[in-house]
Design a protein around this motif. Structure first.
Motif, PDB file in Angstrom:
ATOM      1  N   ASN A 351      -6.465 -17.641  28.422  1.00 19.60           N
ATOM      2  CA  ASN A 351      -5.855 -18.436  27.358  1.00 19.60           C
ATOM      3  C   ASN A 351      -4.576 -19.128  27.790  1.00 19.60           C
ATOM      4  OD1 ASN A 351      -7.875 -17.605  25.569  1.00 19.60           O
ATOM      5  ND2 ASN A 351      -6.735 -15.743  25.017  1.00 19.60           N
ATOM      6  N   LEU A 352      -4.232 -18.961  29.064  1.00 13.42           N
ATOM      7  CA  LEU A 352      -2.998 -19.556  29.567  1.00 13.42           C
ATOM      8  C   LEU A 352      -3.067 -21.075  29.498  1.00 13.42           C
ATOM      9  CD1 LEU A 352      -0.272 -18.895  30.999  1.00 13.42           C
ATOM     10  CD2 LEU A 352      -1.491 -19.165  33.164  1.00 13.42           C
ATOM     11  N   GLN A 353      -2.056 -21.692  28.905  1.00 12.54           N
ATOM     12  CA  GLN A 353      -1.979 -23.147  28.816  1.00 12.54           C
ATOM     13  C   GLN A 353      -1.309 -23.687  30.076  1.00 12.54           C
ATOM     14  OE1 GLN A 353      -3.370 -24.887  26.326  1.00 12.54           O
ATOM     15  NE2 GLN A 353      -4.078 -22.952  25.439  1.00 12.54           N
ATOM     16  N   ASP A 354      -2.118 -24.157  30.983  1.00  8.91           N
ATOM     17  CA  ASP A 354      -1.600 -24.643  32.259  1.00  8.91           C
ATOM     18  C   ASP A 354      -2.344 -25.926  32.606  1.00  8.91           C
ATOM     19  OD1 ASP A 354      -1.003 -25.072  35.019  1.00  8.91           O
ATOM     20  OD2 ASP A 354      -0.507 -22.957  35.233  1.00  8.91           O
ATOM     21  N   ARG A 355      -1.602 -26.988  32.794  1.00  8.94           N
ATOM     22  CA  ARG A 355      -2.231 -28.287  33.056  1.00  8.94           C
ATOM     23  C   ARG A 355      -2.826 -28.381  34.459  1.00  8.94           C
ATOM     24  NH1 ARG A 355       2.266 -32.506  30.509  1.00  8.94           N
ATOM     25  NH2 ARG A 355       2.172 -31.720  28.345  1.00  8.94           N
ATOM     26  N   LYS A 356      -2.310 -27.558  35.381  1.00  9.98           N
ATOM     27  CA  LYS A 356      -2.746 -27.677  36.767  1.00  9.98           C
ATOM     28  C   LYS A 356      -4.033 -26.902  37.040  1.00  9.98           C
ATOM     29  CE  LYS A 356      -1.233 -26.957  41.541  1.00  9.98           C
ATOM     30  NZ  LYS A 356      -0.157 -26.479  42.435  1.00  9.98           N
ATOM     31  N   ILE A 357      -4.206 -25.768  36.379  1.00 19.26           N
ATOM     32  CA  ILE A 357      -5.332 -24.903  36.711  1.00 19.26           C
ATOM     33  C   ILE A 357      -5.833 -24.211  35.452  1.00 19.26           C
ATOM     34  CG2 ILE A 357      -3.911 -22.867  37.223  1.00 19.26           C
ATOM     35  CD1 ILE A 357      -5.808 -22.306  39.588  1.00 19.26           C
ATOM     36  N   LYS A 358      -7.147 -23.963  35.410  1.00 21.10           N
ATOM     37  CA  LYS A 358      -7.758 -23.285  34.273  1.00 21.10           C
ATOM     38  C   LYS A 358      -8.568 -22.107  34.785  1.00 21.10           C
ATOM     39  CE  LYS A 358     -10.941 -23.932  30.379  1.00 21.10           C
ATOM     40  NZ  LYS A 358     -10.074 -23.212  29.433  1.00 21.10           N
ATOM     41  N   TYR A 359      -8.445 -20.998  34.087  1.00 22.45           N
ATOM     42  CA  TYR A 359      -9.155 -19.785  34.474  1.00 22.45           C
ATOM     43  C   TYR A 359     -10.267 -19.493  33.473  1.00 22.45           C
ATOM     44  CZ  TYR A 359      -4.925 -18.996  37.259  1.00 22.45           C
ATOM     45  OH  TYR A 359      -3.880 -19.125  38.137  1.00 22.45           O
ATOM     46  N   THR A 360     -11.436 -19.185  33.998  1.00 23.34           N
ATOM     47  CA  THR A 360     -12.552 -18.733  33.155  1.00 23.34           C
ATOM     48  C   THR A 360     -13.085 -17.429  33.736  1.00 23.34           C
ATOM     49  OG1 THR A 360     -14.167 -20.010  34.438  1.00 23.34           O
ATOM     50  CG2 THR A 360     -13.198 -21.079  32.497  1.00 23.34           C
ATOM     51  N   ALA A 361     -13.536 -16.550  32.856  1.00 22.83           N
ATOM     52  CA  ALA A 361     -14.033 -15.234  33.299  1.00 22.83           C
ATOM     53  C   ALA A 361     -15.430 -15.003  32.761  1.00 22.83           C
ATOM     54  CB  ALA A 361     -13.095 -14.131  32.812  1.00 22.83           C
ATOM     55  N   GLU A 362     -16.256 -14.377  33.567  1.00 22.25           N
ATOM     56  CA  GLU A 362     -17.597 -14.009  33.125  1.00 22.25           C
ATOM     57  C   GLU A 362     -18.007 -12.722  33.825  1.00 22.25           C
ATOM     58  OE1 GLU A 362     -20.971 -16.199  35.276  1.00 22.25           O
ATOM     59  OE2 GLU A 362     -19.417 -17.738  35.111  1.00 22.25           O
ATOM     60  N   PRO A 363     -18.699 -11.839  33.107  1.00 24.93           N
ATOM     61  CA  PRO A 363     -19.116 -10.565  33.716  1.00 24.93           C
ATOM     62  C   PRO A 363     -20.328 -10.741  34.616  1.00 24.93           C
ATOM     63  CG  PRO A 363     -19.898 -10.687  31.464  1.00 24.93           C
ATOM     64  CD  PRO A 363     -19.081 -11.936  31.689  1.00 24.93           C
ATOM     65  N   ILE A 364     -20.433  -9.883  35.601  1.00 19.25           N
ATOM     66  CA  ILE A 364     -21.614  -9.825  36.469  1.00 19.25           C
ATOM     67  C   ILE A 364     -22.309  -8.506  36.184  1.00 19.25           C
ATOM     68  CG2 ILE A 364     -22.467  -9.716  38.838  1.00 19.25           C
ATOM     69  CD1 ILE A 364     -20.048 -11.355  39.686  1.00 19.25           C
ATOM     70  N   LYS A 365     -23.541  -8.574  35.752  1.00 25.01           N
ATOM     71  CA  LYS A 365     -24.283  -7.361  35.421  1.00 25.01           C
ATOM     72  C   LYS A 365     -24.579  -6.581  36.707  1.00 25.01           C
ATOM     73  CE  LYS A 365     -28.268  -5.728  32.772  1.00 25.01           C
ATOM     74  NZ  LYS A 365     -29.486  -6.122  32.013  1.00 25.01           N
ATOM     75  N   PRO A 366     -24.173  -5.325  36.778  1.00 24.33           N
ATOM     76  CA  PRO A 366     -24.343  -4.553  38.026  1.00 24.33           C
ATOM     77  C   PRO A 366     -25.744  -3.985  38.199  1.00 24.33           C
ATOM     78  CG  PRO A 366     -23.234  -3.209  36.404  1.00 24.33           C
ATOM     79  CD  PRO A 366     -23.445  -4.557  35.754  1.00 24.33           C
ATOM     80  N   ASP A 367     -26.757  -4.868  38.148  1.00 28.37           N
ATOM     81  CA  ASP A 367     -28.131  -4.414  38.337  1.00 28.37           C
ATOM     82  C   ASP A 367     -28.727  -4.932  39.642  1.00 28.37           C
ATOM     83  OD1 ASP A 367     -28.271  -7.057  37.663  1.00 28.37           O
ATOM     84  OD2 ASP A 367     -29.770  -6.831  36.078  1.00 28.37           O
TER      85      ASP A 367
END
Length: 380
Positions: A351-367
């Motif tokens: 949710n960080l408001q940063d004009r230079k960089i954007k972070y997105t997260a997604e889980p990896i199912k450990p199967d």
């Protein structure tokens, strides 16, 4: 010194702040003796961790099949049962509903067993002789010399401790490091010829596995003693690296400091060229089982933010951890506070408001397939 150490290992005593590794060593009919003492007097073990298929690029489907068979024997969840297991389950359900069970001539219950497949037969020697990891006894350092000559790429050798104070947990081996190593081996094409930075590398096992496919890996942590152990482990596993890739550099990186250590007098410091190399070429950052202290978690995310801001290319960060459940008097319930703090901090980064960089997260199912022998629990 060795005799005293043997007595101590036979009758171990632990302080209240002692942290035990959750990767338990198994060596039947053999005493668990240390190889030596490290700089602070802790017993150091040399373990051989078996790769369920070797790291050659030409790994065949047969190797993958063996790894899958081994993983099944490690314990499958209900939704991972094969079709034959499902059929047996249905048969048992029918019997519970009143269908007459199969009886032999004497009236004894006939147990229907799953037919043994060819892959089961091929994996039998591995299962029967599974002693991984293996503790080397003092004076028997060459116990597995012949086996290594036959399959030099089938073992990862790691020096580590079994119990430490909280501040030295990096000297132990943890399940999340194996989970991340599994994912690297499963997704080898993703990491091929990449430049990689590991934060909190500890014994270096994840960086070593990454070094089998990546071009260059910077394995970082803090503490001269720990970094020396990590450097020793890198040297022990040169046999896994391919020409033209697998360069692993052990460096100091303190999350509580705002800059790389560039003091030429300090061990494991960075050169200006190495810092520039990370900024110009790094596309993967990884960390395994480093979320156990809230202050260090905050420091890690600040370090991530600082480093990624200076990268020339887009970067993917892989984080592996184990959710450790504890009963707390404050909540009067079983909680996982370290994991909760990690998730909250990760959400703040997204949710960080940063004009230079954007972070997105997604889980990896450990199967994904399991390539190392360890207990892959639900909390990973």
């Amino acid at each position: 010194m060795v005799d005293l150490a043997e007595e101590e290992m036979d009758n171990p005593t632990f302080r209240s702040d002692t942290v035990l590794s959750d990767v338990h060593l198994h060596c039947p009919s053999r005493r668990h003796l240390m190889v030596r003492l490290n700089a602070v007097g802790q017993p150091v073990f040399l373990s051989y961790f078996k790769l369920l298929w070797n790291t050659d690029d030409s790994a065949s489907e047969e190797h993958v099949g063996e790894s899958t068979t081994e993983r099944e024997h490690q314990g499958r969840s209900a939704d991972e049962m094969c079709d034959k297991d499902r059929n047996l389950k249905k048969e048992s359900e029918l019997n519970s509903e009143g269908v007459q069970a199969l009886l032999d001539d004497d009236g004894d219950l006939e147990v229907v067993r799953r037919p043994r497949s060819a892959s089961d037969l091929e994996a039998e020697p591995l299962l029967r002789h599974r002693v991984h990891p293996v503790i080397l006894m003092k004076g028997n350092e060459d116990a597995f010399e012949d086996e290594e000559e036959e399959c030099p790429c089938d073992f990862v050798r790691i020096e580590h401790t079994m119990a430490t104070p909280l501040e030295d947990v990096g000297k132990q081996v943890w399940r999340a490091a194996f989970l991340l190593a599994d994912y690297i081996l499963f997704s080898r094409d993703t990491f091929r010829c990449c430049s990689v930075l590991e934060l909190g590398g500890g014994t270096g096992i994840t960086s070593i596995i990454m070094g089998t496919v990546a071009k260059r890996v910077y394995c970082t942590d803090v503490g001269k003693d720990l970094l020396a152990m990590c450097e020793q482990n890198v040297a022990l596993n040169k046999h896994l690296m391919k020409p033209g890739r697998g360069e692993i550099k052990v460096k100091e990186l303190d999350w509580l400091k705002d800059e790389f250590c560039t003091d030429p007098e300090a061990p494991y410091s960075w050169s200006e060229d190495e810092i520039a190399d990370v900024h110009d070429h790094c596309t993967v950052i990884m960390a395994a089982d480093v979320f156990y202290d809230d202050d260090l978690t905050d420091a890690l995310f600040r370090t991530l933010h600082r480093i990624t801001h200076n990268l020339r290319n887009s970067c993917t960060v892989y984080l592996a951890l184990e959710k450790r459940l504890n009963f707390t008097l404050r909540h009067m319930d079983v909680t996982c506070e370290a994991y909760s703090h990690f998730r909250n901090t990760l959400n703040d980064l997204e949710n960080l408001q940063d004009r230079k960089i954007k972070y997105t997260a997604e889980p990896i199912k450990p199967d994904f397939c399991q390539f190392l022998v360890y207990e892959r629990i639900e909390q990973l």
